[in-house]
Enzyme design. Structure first.
Site, mmCIF file in Angstrom:
data_model
loop_
_atom_site.group_PDB
_atom_site.id
_atom_site.type_symbol
_atom_site.label_atom_id
_atom_site.label_comp_id
_atom_site.label_asym_id
_atom_site.label_seq_id
_atom_site.Cartn_x
_atom_site.Cartn_y
_atom_site.Cartn_z
ATOM 1 N N TYR A 49 63.582 87.316 10.938
ATOM 2 C CA TYR A 49 62.856 88.046 9.894
ATOM 3 C C TYR A 49 61.833 88.993 10.516
ATOM 4 O O TYR A 49 61.075 88.638 11.415
ATOM 5 C CB TYR A 49 62.130 87.070 8.959
ATOM 6 C CG TYR A 49 61.155 87.766 8.040
ATOM 7 C CD1 TYR A 49 61.609 88.504 6.957
ATOM 8 C CD2 TYR A 49 59.789 87.728 8.294
ATOM 9 C CE1 TYR A 49 60.723 89.184 6.137
ATOM 10 C CE2 TYR A 49 58.893 88.396 7.477
ATOM 11 C CZ TYR A 49 59.364 89.130 6.397
ATOM 12 O OH TYR A 49 58.487 89.795 5.598
ATOM 13 N N HIS A 101 52.950 100.561 5.836
ATOM 14 C CA HIS A 101 53.063 100.293 4.392
ATOM 15 C C HIS A 101 52.024 99.290 3.911
ATOM 16 O O HIS A 101 51.818 99.129 2.705
ATOM 17 C CB HIS A 101 54.488 99.835 4.029
ATOM 18 C CG HIS A 101 54.751 98.367 4.165
ATOM 19 N ND1 HIS A 101 55.136 97.778 5.343
ATOM 20 C CD2 HIS A 101 54.706 97.376 3.245
ATOM 21 C CE1 HIS A 101 55.324 96.487 5.152
ATOM 22 N NE2 HIS A 101 55.073 96.216 3.878
ATOM 23 N N ARG A 141 13.994 63.192 -8.144
ATOM 24 C CA ARG A 141 14.487 61.808 -8.134
ATOM 25 C C ARG A 141 15.984 61.706 -7.857
ATOM 26 O O ARG A 141 16.446 60.774 -7.193
ATOM 27 C CB ARG A 141 14.167 61.156 -9.485
ATOM 28 C CG ARG A 141 14.562 59.720 -9.539
ATOM 29 C CD ARG A 141 14.149 58.956 -10.781
ATOM 30 N NE ARG A 141 13.818 59.705 -11.954
ATOM 31 C CZ ARG A 141 14.268 59.391 -13.186
ATOM 32 N NH1 ARG A 141 15.132 58.402 -13.347
ATOM 33 N NH2 ARG A 141 13.877 60.078 -14.227
ATOM 34 N N ASN A 155 55.259 91.308 -5.256
ATOM 35 C CA ASN A 155 56.176 91.557 -4.162
ATOM 36 C C ASN A 155 57.631 91.345 -4.596
ATOM 37 O O ASN A 155 58.413 90.677 -3.917
ATOM 38 C CB ASN A 155 55.806 90.642 -2.983
ATOM 39 C CG ASN A 155 56.399 91.075 -1.666
ATOM 40 O OD1 ASN A 155 56.927 90.232 -0.949
ATOM 41 N ND2 ASN A 155 56.325 92.344 -1.320
ATOM 42 N N ASN A 198 59.320 87.992 -4.643
ATOM 43 C CA ASN A 198 59.420 87.240 -3.394
ATOM 44 C C ASN A 198 58.217 86.311 -3.296
ATOM 45 O O ASN A 198 58.364 85.115 -3.018
ATOM 46 C CB ASN A 198 59.446 88.217 -2.210
ATOM 47 C CG ASN A 198 59.318 87.515 -0.873
ATOM 48 O OD1 ASN A 198 60.077 86.599 -0.589
ATOM 49 N ND2 ASN A 198 58.379 87.951 -0.044
ATOM 50 N N GLN A 199 57.039 86.844 -3.555
ATOM 51 C CA GLN A 199 55.839 86.024 -3.628
ATOM 52 C C GLN A 199 55.637 85.635 -5.094
ATOM 53 O O GLN A 199 54.795 86.188 -5.794
ATOM 54 C CB GLN A 199 54.636 86.796 -3.078
ATOM 55 C CG GLN A 199 54.780 87.169 -1.617
ATOM 56 C CD GLN A 199 53.585 87.906 -1.065
ATOM 57 O OE1 GLN A 199 52.452 87.698 -1.504
ATOM 58 N NE2 GLN A 199 53.814 88.770 -0.083
#
Length: 508
Positions: A64, A92, A288, A416, A419-420
């Site tokens: 990838y 990009h 306290r 995305n 994809n995300q």
């Protein structure tokens, strides 16, 4: 340990190798030029990993970002050469917007990225790790916009700006002055970064900005928690409060060990106190209940620190390369969910400690509750207003902190090209935690100024030795308010004094 080297060196950072651990405090040491020593083990691992990537590509393995496009465009071929791939990923992603992160954050992110890449499983060249090391030795910081990362697939956009600045593209800082990046490199004596193979993707495909922000927030909040203990003690001493609320059997019965620890610290601060017979049987909650509040804060900060330290010492990237297993592993080690959860918790903790400080300022300005002192701690109420404006600032600050407490870790929005399709938004959560920590320091500065003025306008002086020492440290740097004057600088000075005094007493 790293050694000081050259006129810019100002801090120590542990040697980078697989048995070392990077801590949130180490990130603070990178605020100025620092020498990071790369072990032979780390350098060998980097070279070995880089060679394995090259061999995998020669064998025509699918990798990838090296043989493919990026993100959802993974189904398409990438560019012809590695150099073109590096250029593609950076161009990009150079889209960030908003104000720059503080230079110390950008430098901490570079340290975190160097630490991850030095493990050797990202496959970057040793040219990259040496370049990052040289940058940290210089007074250089990339200009990194705050907006652009969703904390998944790494901090792609902000890290792209880091890399671009190191190449001489965009902007950067030298000694805190912003200028074009190419000029900054020249002034700092740095050569533009040259990239090869998967260098560009390895540099941007991690959560190092998130980890740096969260780590810096953690280090600051750990100090602020100790500062809060000292301030509570000084407040209790000035009012003449009896330390009965710190009875060890009482706190042990609550069942939380951190509460017992804070109670013991407060007892140490208040050792030798001479309580006032005029105080009520029970103090208000802002005195306290402080062992319970600050004990819970300590527990939460400790958990967050553990998570973020793991984050700093893990490897956030994709894919990862394991030569011994002949494995190119594609997965999701760039998904910043752990730091996202930890950062949201840090924001909540900072705000509740801030609530405590604001309420303690309110107690001090109230003549019905402040031990007989004048309203607003003014030496001439009506003619002089002393800390009146400062209390408004404290109120404004704590409300701003409350508004920022909306969790980021579950604000997932698909992006995305799906994809995300689920993202953690850890970068935004970590940035908020970092800003909350800075706001808390200012609230403690306000309380420090108020306590200093309470000593000036009241008849009671601190009776416990440690409280008297803290009061003297504040008085040494902050003049009493006889006539109204701007207090903005005094607030920041008090915050610095408190941090410094707590650090000195903690190591004494």
């Amino acid at each position: 340990m790293a050694e000081r080297s050259g006129k810019y060196m100002n801090a120590f950072v542990p040697i980078l190798h697989s048995k070392s651990a990077l801590t949130p405090v180490d990130l603070e040491s990178a605020s100025g030029p620092v020498d990071v020593v790369l072990s032979e083990e780390a350098l060998a691992a980097v070279k070995h990993g880089h060679a394995f990537v090259a061999a995998s590509l020669r064998d025509e393995r699918p990798v990838y970002g090296s043989t493919t496009g990026f993100g959802p465009l993974v189904v398409f071929d990438g560019r012809e050469s590695a150099a073109e791939q590096c250029e593609n990923v950076l161009q990009h992603l150079t889209v960030g917007q908003g104000p720059d992160l503080p230079p110390e954050v950008a430098r901490a992110a570079v340290l975190a990225r160097l630490w991850s890449l030095s493990r050797g499983v990202s496959g970057v060249s040793d040219t990259v790790v040496h370049a990052l090391r040289r940058m940290l030795q210089a007074p250089f910081a990339p200009a990194v916009p705050t907006l652009g990362s969703v904390g998944a697939s790494g901090d792609l956009v902000p890290l792209a700006h880091v890399v671009q600045a190191l190449r001489g593209v965009g902007h950067a800082y030298v000694d805190g002055v912003r200028m074009p990046a190419d000029e900054a490199l020249a002034r700092a004596g740095l050569d533009p970064l040259r990239l090869d193979g998967r260098d560009a993707l390895g540099l941007v495909n991690g959560t190092s900005v998130t980890s740096a922000l969260a780590g810096l927030a953690t280090a600051s909040l750990q100090r602020s928690q100790h500062v809060a203990v000292g301030l509570v003690a000084l407040l209790a001493d000035l009012l003449g409060a009896a330390p009965a609320f710190l009875a060890p059997p009482l706190l042990a019965a609550f069942g939380h060990p951190e509460v017992v620890t804070v109670g013991a610290e407060l007892s140490s601060w208040l050792a030798g106190i001479d309580p006032s017979p005029d105080r009520p049987l029970q103090e208000p909650y802002s005195i306290r209940c402080t062992p319970q509040l600050l004990g819970a804060a300590r527990s939460a900060i400790a958990w967050s620190s553990e998570v973020i330290t793991r984050d700093l010492n893990g490897v956030s990237d994709n894919p990862l390369f394991f030569p011994e297993e002949d494995l190119v592993a594609h997965g999701g080690n760039f998904f910043g969910q752990p730091a996202a959860f930890a950062s949201d918790l840090l924001s909540i903790v900072a705000t509740q400690i801030g609530n405590l400080a604001e309420r303690q300022v309110d107690l001090l300005v109230d003549p019905h509750r402040n031990g007989g002192r004048p309203p607003m701690l003014s030496t001439s109420p009506g003619r002089q207003h002393a800390i009146q404006g400062m209390q408004v600032l404290a109120t404004s600050t704590v409300v701003a902190m409350r508004r920022c407490c909306t969790p980021a870790a579950m604000q997932s929005v698909p992006t995305n090209l799906h994809n995300q399709d689920i993202v953690p938004f850890g970068t935004q959560g970590a940035l908020t935690a970092f800003e909350q920590a800075r706001s808390l320091r200012l609230l403690h500065g306000c309380l420090g100024v108020a306590l200093r003025q309470a000593i000036h306008t009241g008849s009671r002086r601190p009776t416990a030795r440690r409280c008297a020492d803290l009061a003297a440290a504040l008085a040494d740097q902050i003049a009493p308010i006889e006539q109204d004057r701007p207090l903005d600088e005094d607030i920041r000075t008090a915050a610095d004094v408190l941090d410094r005094h707590v650090a000195e007493t903690a190591t004494a």
